[in-house]
Design a protein around this motif. Structure first.
Motif, PDB file in Angstrom:
ATOM      1  N   LEU A 184     -26.990  -8.778  12.053  1.00 27.29           N
ATOM      2  CA  LEU A 184     -25.949  -9.744  11.719  1.00 27.29           C
ATOM      3  C   LEU A 184     -24.586  -9.066  11.643  1.00 27.29           C
ATOM      4  CD1 LEU A 184     -25.308 -12.653  10.961  1.00 27.29           C
ATOM      5  CD2 LEU A 184     -25.743 -12.065   8.562  1.00 27.29           C
ATOM      6  N   ARG A 185     -24.607  -7.843  11.047  1.00 32.29           N
ATOM      7  CA  ARG A 185     -23.333  -7.140  10.951  1.00 32.29           C
ATOM      8  C   ARG A 185     -22.802  -6.765  12.341  1.00 32.29           C
ATOM      9  NH1 ARG A 185     -22.850  -2.217   6.840  1.00 32.29           N
ATOM     10  NH2 ARG A 185     -24.281  -1.225   8.317  1.00 32.29           N
ATOM     11  N   GLN A 186     -23.744  -6.338  13.231  1.00 35.97           N
ATOM     12  CA  GLN A 186     -23.314  -6.040  14.602  1.00 35.97           C
ATOM     13  C   GLN A 186     -22.768  -7.298  15.286  1.00 35.97           C
ATOM     14  OE1 GLN A 186     -26.693  -4.312  16.517  1.00 35.97           O
ATOM     15  NE2 GLN A 186     -26.476  -2.317  15.525  1.00 35.97           N
ATOM     16  N   TRP A 187     -23.500  -8.410  15.049  1.00 33.56           N
ATOM     17  CA  TRP A 187     -23.032  -9.662  15.644  1.00 33.56           C
ATOM     18  C   TRP A 187     -21.656 -10.031  15.110  1.00 33.56           C
ATOM     19  CZ3 TRP A 187     -21.810 -14.368  13.355  1.00 33.56           C
ATOM     20  CH2 TRP A 187     -21.602 -15.434  14.246  1.00 33.56           C
ATOM     21  N   ARG A 188     -21.496  -9.808  13.775  1.00 32.19           N
ATOM     22  CA  ARG A 188     -20.192 -10.120  13.179  1.00 32.19           C
ATOM     23  C   ARG A 188     -19.114  -9.195  13.719  1.00 32.19           C
ATOM     24  NH1 ARG A 188     -22.373 -10.943   6.989  1.00 32.19           N
ATOM     25  NH2 ARG A 188     -22.981 -13.145   7.210  1.00 32.19           N
ATOM     26  N   ASP A 189     -19.477  -7.913  13.924  1.00 32.06           N
ATOM     27  CA  ASP A 189     -18.507  -6.972  14.488  1.00 32.06           C
ATOM     28  C   ASP A 189     -18.107  -7.394  15.900  1.00 32.06           C
ATOM     29  OD1 ASP A 189     -18.622  -5.530  12.174  1.00 32.06           O
ATOM     30  OD2 ASP A 189     -19.994  -3.992  12.960  1.00 32.06           O
ATOM     31  N   VAL A 190     -19.154  -7.787  16.694  1.00 31.53           N
ATOM     32  CA  VAL A 190     -18.871  -8.242  18.052  1.00 31.53           C
ATOM     33  C   VAL A 190     -18.014  -9.499  18.026  1.00 31.53           C
ATOM     34  CG1 VAL A 190     -19.899  -9.181  20.155  1.00 31.53           C
ATOM     35  CG2 VAL A 190     -20.913  -7.181  19.056  1.00 31.53           C
ATOM     36  N   ALA A 191     -18.420 -10.419  17.119  1.00 30.70           N
ATOM     37  CA  ALA A 191     -17.662 -11.664  17.011  1.00 30.70           C
ATOM     38  C   ALA A 191     -16.218 -11.382  16.601  1.00 30.70           C
ATOM     39  CB  ALA A 191     -18.326 -12.599  16.008  1.00 30.70           C
ATOM     40  N   ALA A 192     -16.088 -10.444  15.650  1.00 28.93           N
ATOM     41  CA  ALA A 192     -14.733 -10.104  15.211  1.00 28.93           C
ATOM     42  C   ALA A 192     -13.938  -9.474  16.349  1.00 28.93           C
ATOM     43  CB  ALA A 192     -14.797  -9.151  14.020  1.00 28.93           C
ATOM     44  N   SER A 193     -14.644  -8.613  17.147  1.00 32.49           N
ATOM     45  CA  SER A 193     -13.975  -7.987  18.286  1.00 32.49           C
ATOM     46  C   SER A 193     -13.565  -9.035  19.314  1.00 32.49           C
ATOM     47  CB  SER A 193     -14.898  -6.949  18.920  1.00 32.49           C
ATOM     48  OG  SER A 193     -14.311  -6.400  20.067  1.00 32.49           O
TER      49      SER A 193
END
Length: 685
Positions: A162-171
């Motif tokens: 989820l954190r990776q997804w959030r990081d990707v989403a944030a990127s």
């Protein structure tokens, strides 16, 4: 301490390794005592927990003695067995974090935490793990809290994903924001006009460049049709382009004038594409380019006019020079003839008559060359076998070229008939041969070839001025000195010559150029210094399968016995008409005359019968062809000869002559007129 004792066969009843461990565990050495002494609530809670497939653990008593089921065991990793031990020992590394939550549960308050972060050493080294769990108080029959139940699931993998997804989403969000910012900057700062419109043409958004270019504010623009801002003459074009975008969703380009708010106009070059239900358009202000192009066109037109006037000056100067010489050759013999006649020296006038006639013929040749150059020369275009014409010219060409020039003819069988004037064709070939001879003062070779040519798209693209179709190509190639680029550029100009003064008029190539264009063909010049020159003449293929035989020329007597045939001569020049009538009467014909087309039609009304009409083409009132048509209506069998020195329609229209009509080109001599009349009417009796 984990001693083994004989398992209780009745408790707990749940399946699985942990249930077996509970049954075999020596609980007597623990604060809980033997299983038989456990309170019912504890036994019930343990049995329920062990039967669950959801990770769970149970904490009992003030010592926080720990129970857990088979699903919970993987959460402990490589930790030592924790059954029957205090929770603080089993999870010692996390106890400072867990203790407040445990105390809260023992105080009777449940806790639910999602993705709770714990630092553990369950695999022999510190790590951060994440759990979602619920601590719930466990009460006895009296309602007092004796322990707690923990249902837990590890969410470490989910948390990291989820954190990776959030990081990707944030990127991505950052990238979108950056691109949006870039687009906004482009929208705001672009010097090109950016516009969004609906398919019905109504504008929904414009960037500041719209206002900078055309002066209309965004409020004055949005909601109005795009065509409404176009120049009145271009409105329909813009509206049609917008409508076409709705039908055919592909990129379109359009250049149109738009009204400026100050009353001026600007040229805008648009590129528009349909996208997401709208038309996205980019417009570039090309007004300055159009102004420069217009200025360039005007300058080119002025240059062409200047060159035209220079050519006219050169042309008139050359004509005046040559005609003055020829007129001199006519006037002086006539004056001498008059003087000799007055002196009674009649036997001496013959040579002066011949000199005057020769000068007159030279003047006639000059006018024919001028007409050929201007493409106004009357042509007797017929299907011609060019190969046969060239074979007939061979002896003349050998004589013209001289002994030091080798003449070679390459004339294949099956050559198509060409539509042209045979006499003018032979004159053009002789002119080219003379030019080739003069370009080879030390001798060389002259090669004349013929070929059938089908001009396709590739050939047409490589030869400017050539139209697609079938042609007969005659190529005259020499091995002479060749031409420079400057000379090639002016080779077809009238009176342009590189020969010494008195050795050429400069009309030869210009005459050939005009003759070829008038015939529907083209002359192509190819030359290089030191490599010789080639002139290719492309003649249109005749639709008739066979070439017409050239009429034989024979001398005809100028006088004849009286005959019953009547002729009407129509000519507006009094001298020409008088002499023509006199010649025809000498031939024995009954002749009447008229000076205008109207007068001729009056005579042709039917009161007097005519067998032959001899008429000039360029007449005041109805022209000669109209008079001929009228005569044919009145007298269907009447023969017709049309005379012309220059007639626009006769020169430019191959079908100008009707059936059974003949053309006589001015200036003609008495022999030509008599021969033409005898050819039409017969020799008589």
């Amino acid at each position: 301490m984990n001693p083994s004792v004989p398992a209780s066969p009745t408790f707990p009843r749940a399946d699985g390794p942990m249930s077996a461990k509970v049954r075999s565990y020596d609980w007597a050495g623990t604060p809980l005592g033997p299983i038989a002494q456990w309170p019912a609530v504890l036994r019930f809670a343990v049995e329920t927990m062990l039967s669950s497939r959801f990770p769970s653990c149970l904490i009992w008593g003030p010592e926080h003695t720990m129970f857990y089921n088979d699903a919970y065991r993987p959460l402990m990793g490589s930790k030592p067995e924790g059954l029957g031990r205090p929770l603080a020992e089993v999870w010692s590394e996390a106890w400072p974090t867990l203790k407040p939550l445990v105390d809260k549960a023992y105080a009777g308050e449940a806790t639910f935490i999602e993705d709770f972060e714990l630092e553990t050493t369950r695999h022999g080294q510190p790590e951060l793990a994440y759990f979602t769990f619920c601590y719930g108080p466990l009460r006895d029959e009296a309602g007092d809290v004796k322990g707690m139940v923990n249902t837990v699931v590890e969410t470490t993998s989910k948390f990291h994903a989820l954190r990776q997804w959030r990081d990707v989403a944030a990127s991505l969000e950052q990238q979108v924001a950056q691109r949006t910012a870039d687009r906004n900057r482009l929208w705001q700062l672009s010097e090109d006009v950016l516009l969004v419109a609906r398919f019905d043409g109504a504008i929904t958004a414009v960037n500041p460049a719209w206002t900078a270019t055309l002066g209309w504010s965004e409020d004055e623009t949005v909601g109005h049709p795009m065509a409404a801002f176009a120049h009145a003459d271009d409105m329909q074009q813009v509206a049609s382009a917008m409508a076409q975008l709705a039908i055919e969703p592909e990129r379109r380009q359009i250049v149109a004038r738009y009204r400026h708010r100050d009353g001026g106009e600007r040229w805008i070059a648009w590129t528009a594409v349909p996208s997401d239900g709208f038309v996205q358009a980019v417009g570039r202000d090309t007004t300055d380019e159009h102004v420069r192009e217009e200025a360039l066109r005007n300058a080119e037109e002025r240059l062409r006019q200047s060159q035209k006037m220079e050519a006219v000056g050169q042309l008139t100067g050359g004509i005046a020079h040559d005609f003055n010489n020829m007129l001199q050759g006519i006037v002086l013999p006539l004056q001498i003839i008059r003087q000799r006649m007055a002196q009674g020296r009649h036997d001496e006038v013959g040579r002066y008559i011949e000199a005057g006639l020769a000068a007159a013929k030279r003047a006639a040749g000059l006018t024919q060359r001028l007409l050929a150059f201007s493409r106004r020369q009357p042509l007797d275009s017929r299907p011609v076998d060019l190969g046969a014409s060239l074979r007939g010219l061979e002896s003349m060409l050998k004589t013209t070229c001289g002994e030091n020039i080798a003449l070679q003819l390459e004339l294949p069988q099956g050559l198509w008939p060409a539509l042209t004037d045979a006499n003018q064709f032979e004159s053009a070939v002789v002119n080219l041969a003379i030019n080739a001879r003069d370009a080879m003062p030390c001798g060389g070779g002259l090669h004349i070839s013929a070929d059938n040519v089908q001009a396709d798209a590739a050939m047409v693209a490589s030869i400017p001025g050539l139209e697609p179709g079938d042609y007969v190509c005659i190529t005259v190639r020499d091995t002479g000195t060749g031409m420079t680029g400057d000379v090639i550029a002016r080779a077809f100009d009238p009176f342009f010559t590189t020969k010494p003064l008195g050795q050429g008029t400069g009309l030869g190539l210009s005459m050939i150029y005009g003759f070829m264009r008038q015939s529907g063909g083209i002359a192509v010049l190819d030359s290089a210094v030191g490599q010789g020159t080639a002139v290719a003449l492309y003649f249109m293929r005749s639709k008739h399968a066979e070439a017409e035989a050239a009429p034989a020329e024979a001398l005809t007597p100028l006088t004849g016995a009286r005959r019953p045939d009547s002729i009407l001569v129509v000519e507006d020049d009094d001298t020409v008409r008088m002499l023509a009538v006199e010649l025809l009467r000498d031939m024995g014909f009954q002749v009447m005359e008229a000076a205008t087309g109207s007068a001729a039609m009056a005579l042709l009304s039917g009161a007097v019968h005519f067998d032959l009409l001899v008429s000039d083409v360029g007449l005041p009132g109805p022209n000669g062809r109209q008079v001929a048509d009228y005569a044919r209506e009145t007298f269907p069998a009447i023969k017709i000869i049309l005379m012309t020195g220059y007639a626009e329609q006769a020169a430019m229209t191959p079908r100008f002559l009707g059936a059974h009509m003949e053309l006589l080109v001015k200036p003609f001599d008495a022999q030509a007129l008599v021969a033409k009349v005898h050819g039409v009417m017969g020799q008589g009796r």
